[in-house]
Scaffold this motif. Structure first.
Motif, short mmCIF file in Angstrom:
data_model
loop_
_atom_site.label_atom_id
_atom_site.label_comp_id
_atom_site.label_asym_id
_atom_site.label_seq_id
_atom_site.Cartn_x
_atom_site.Cartn_y
_atom_site.Cartn_z
N GLY A 1 103.54 159.60 72.86
CA GLY A 1 103.45 159.79 74.30
C GLY A 1 104.53 159.10 75.11
N ASP B 1 98.48 173.62 89.00
CA ASP B 1 97.92 174.97 88.96
C ASP B 1 96.62 175.06 88.18
N SER B 2 96.05 173.91 87.77
CA SER B 2 94.78 174.00 87.03
C SER B 2 94.00 172.70 87.16
N THR C 1 112.29 168.83 85.80
CA THR C 1 111.68 167.81 84.96
C THR C 1 111.85 166.44 85.61
N VAL C 2 111.11 165.47 85.10
CA VAL C 2 111.22 164.11 85.63
C VAL C 2 112.56 163.49 85.23
N LEU D 1 94.11 165.46 83.84
CA LEU D 1 95.05 164.55 83.16
C LEU D 1 95.65 163.56 84.16
N HIS E 1 111.75 157.44 79.73
CA HIS E 1 112.07 157.12 81.13
C HIS E 1 112.15 155.61 81.34
N ALA F 1 106.70 157.47 85.28
CA ALA F 1 108.08 157.42 85.77
C ALA F 1 108.15 157.75 87.25
N ALA G 1 92.54 171.50 84.64
CA ALA G 1 92.87 170.78 83.41
C ALA G 1 94.03 169.82 83.66
N GLN G 2 95.03 170.30 84.40
CA GLN G 2 96.17 169.43 84.74
C GLN G 2 95.71 168.30 85.65
N VAL H 1 95.89 172.35 77.93
CA VAL H 1 96.95 171.83 78.80
C VAL H 1 97.22 170.38 78.38
N GLN I 1 102.10 173.15 79.65
CA GLN I 1 101.99 172.71 81.03
C GLN I 1 101.02 173.56 81.83
N ASN J 1 107.37 172.31 88.96
CA ASN J 1 106.76 172.38 87.64
C ASN J 1 105.48 171.56 87.64
N GLN J 2 104.65 171.86 86.65
CA GLN J 2 103.42 171.08 86.45
C GLN J 2 103.77 169.77 85.74
N LEU K 1 102.24 166.40 84.05
CA LEU K 1 100.94 166.01 83.51
C LEU K 1 101.01 164.95 82.42
N ALA K 2 102.19 164.73 81.83
CA ALA K 2 102.28 163.77 80.73
C ALA K 2 102.27 162.35 81.29
N ASP K 3 101.65 161.44 80.54
CA ASP K 3 101.52 160.05 80.99
C ASP K 3 102.88 159.44 81.32
N ASP K 4 103.88 159.66 80.45
CA ASP K 4 105.18 159.03 80.68
C ASP K 4 105.86 159.59 81.92
N ASP K 5 105.64 160.88 82.19
CA ASP K 5 106.24 161.48 83.39
C ASP K 5 105.55 160.96 84.65
#
Lengths: 423, 423
Positions: free
Chosen positions: A35, B142-143, B95-96, B149, A15, B124, B145-146, A385, A316, B114-115, B117-121
């Motif tokens: 990542g 939805d969690s 998606t992002v 993060l 991104h 962005a 755990a998410q 997750v 996810q 969508n969930q 949770l990724a650092d890059d997303d």
């Protein structure tokens, strides 16, 4: 990488990163597990890819034939260049649009493994031949109806050169191609007599009938190649071939060993056998892995092709026991033969993937999601997750066509190059 | 057309033609049946498209809710613009990367269904929010755990703004989303308590469970929406929502009528109901046609959506009785729900398609070919080699993603505009 520039907006590209020239990507020190890449991401593994390029080239060399790999698998100019550099005679395409991409990428001998008949396609072939004096294009004919359309076009386009064609032999109940020897013989005579085309050879495609069981595939391929052989001998005896060298072509990536040895019969003029395998370049973790086990057994080879195409994504959601939802769907990975095959996991923060429990299965795909399930006994090994999951594929063609570019990675997932894809 | 230029190399664009700006294509006087377009070619029908845009906008207006159509269906900036012009509140993405395409196209209210949770997303999203002060982005959680993060990312990124999120309610045995009221309630309290996020609403996706039979779908949707309603009331009563206005969102294009009326409950603060239908924009000839028949019956509507996406190709071979091979394959048209649906034929030289015999069926697809079969009684009506065949689709998403552009045509197949697609 031919001046190709990768940029944000291409699925899988980091991104907001500045555009990167493909041949500069290696120096950035990126790793696809560090990542920075949005997931899912399809990747090519360099070592396996280069092994496959060399292995298949050696395979045809050992049999005195040539490779005209099907470019529709990857539609990647950079992979076409690697195939040609490895020794491929030319590149095969499915459509004239694909052909134009290949010619722009430097292909100068091209097969179109399809019936060409539309006016715009015929005109485009003539235009390409006029632009590139050293270019050769050969396509398939399987009916007098098709020939009539070609002749009609040629009749109103004075100055066009005859189209080089191969006569296609087909299988009853199968796809294209003449079903009987008599039909094929009659068509061959018509092709030879026509001023619009030059009969350059005989073609068949054995791959659709492959079962992966030698007891079925050996007699099936033998019967088909007997028919190819018979029509080639008839054309030779009746002097119906219009080129000094006869092309004889077959070939997918499933039972290619059963046709390769039949592409060099002793005729009254030189014969060039052309194998058109396409999927060999990346092989896979599913259908072709099973097919190659049979090829290897028949050939007595110690080694064969290696899977070189993987799709990485992450978990996810883990909404209930036994189920993880992955960010990877029908837009990202093949599903026409079977579901993706999970083979590796990499928890957040690690660059070193590990194998996954054998009970892990992808049981379904939506457009943007995959369903990963496991046995209750493996609940303690369930992925977290955010954990990254490596998916093997079954059928390279239908994974390639879901991407515009792919990084090439070393075995440790460092990015060392990239390719673009033009579907 | 936002300065977009179409050029050779894009599948379906006329071979060798000079590049054409999208907004200049109408003046060229092209017709997709005039022989200049390489086939296959996917086309959008303007009248049906505009009907669908208006019909769905009226549908939500009548129910006091808004439309945030799922952009993943088309990934077309020009279609996003038409949806926003027709009155859509915002656009939904999966998606992002898709989000970034949409923001570049002018979307200023965006859902990510969508969930994330990724650092890059996450980074962005923050970068987009910083660049566009008027932009709003809401994604799903939805969690815990998410959430953990997201909180971990926020903890090391001082100066980031809280992410706006909706809590997702899921169906046991289904895809993502909280399975129980208690889990959802606990997560809602955690979201409200977190400094990393703002709880903006409640979300569900009813579409995956749709059967197309009212006796199944009515109680299924009612039960799901009862759960959404219960958690929304709990969040309202416990003052867990962190925004002045509560978002309540559901929505595919199959049984949207069964959720639309449930998106505007009386809470202690204003509620904005958001329907996320995506496939409505082109509708189809298969799955959604069947689904809309049930919607129409339930609503008592005289009219509903119209199929606006077709794929045209030609017969390349008629190798045996009862079989034609078409130049159109898995790379060109949807096959995830059912095979393409032949509905029209146009012999070479004519611009006026005619209906096809009812026995015509596409029975299979390869990567680049379709198998069209018919009953023996219709052999006299068999299509000629070179004849053009119009194929209807089942599932717009998986046809759109096989193209980079599509012409928009009038009902007589004159090209009046074009869109680009960015998958």
């Amino acid at each position: 990488m031919n001046g190709v520039v990768l940029a944000p907006g291409l699925k899988g590209f980091p991104h907001g990163h500045a555009p990167v020239a493909g041949d500069e990507i290696a120096v950035l020190g990126w790793n696809i597990l560090d990542g920075r890449f949005p997931l899912p991401l399809a990747v090519l593994k360099r070592v396996a890819l280069e092994h496959n390029l060399q292995w298949m080239q050696q395979f045809v060399r050992d049999r005195g034939i040539d490779l005209a790999p099907h470019g529709k698998t990857t539609m990647s100019p950079q992979l076409f260049a690697r195939q040609l550099d490895a020794g491929a005679w030319g590149i095969t395409f499915a459509t004239v649009t694909q052909l134009a991409v290949g010619v722009a990428a430097g292909a100068r001998r091209a097969l179109i493994a399809n019936q060409v008949l539309a006016d715009d396609d015929l005109a485009a072939i003539q235009a390409l031949l006029k632009t590139h004096a050293e270019l050769r294009i050969v396509f398939l004919v399987d009916s007098t109806a098709q020939l009539a359309l070609i002749e009609a076009w040629s009749a109103v386009h004075a100055g066009s050169v005859p189209f080089e064609v191969m006569l296609e032999i087909g299988v009853p109940g199968g796809r294209t191609g003449c079903r009987t020897h008599d039909d094929a013989a009659a068509l061959a005579r018509r092709l030879h007599a026509s001023a619009a085309v030059k009969l350059a050879g005989i073609e068949c495609y054995e791959g659709l009938g492959a079962k992966g069981r030698s007891e079925d595939d050996v007699p099936y391929a033998a019967a088909l190649m007997d028919r190819v052989d018979a029509i080639a001998r008839l054309c030779d005896a009746e002097r119906l071939f219009d080129t000094d060298e006869v092309l004889l072509s077959a070939g997918g990536s499933a039972i290619f060993d059963l046709v390769a040895g039949r592409l060099k019969p002793a005729l009254g003029r030189p014969v060039r056998g052309l194998l058109r395998s396409g999927c060999y370049v990346t092989h896979d973790h599913g259908n072709y892995r099973r097919m190659l086990a049979a090829v290897q057994a028949r050939c007595g080879c110690a080694d064969s092709l290696r899977p070189a195409l993987e799709v990485w994504t992450h978990v996810q959601s883990r909404p209930e026991p036994g189920l993880a939802i992955l960010a990877c769907g029908r837009r990202d990975i093949s599903f026409d033969i079977e579901m993706p095959i999970p083979f590796a996991r990499a928890p957040r923060g690690t660059l070193v993937p590990q194998p996954v429990p054998s009970s892990w299965k992808v049981t379904g795909l939506n457009d943007q999601h995959a369903y990963l399930r496991w046995d209750a006994a493996d609940e303690g090994l369930a992925p977290a997750v955010g954990e990254r999951i490596g998916l093997g594929i079954s059928h390279p063609c239908t994974t390639f066509d879901k991407w515009h570019w792919m990084p090439i990675v070393e075995d440790d997932y460092r990015v060392s190059d990239a390719v673009t894809l033009h579907f």
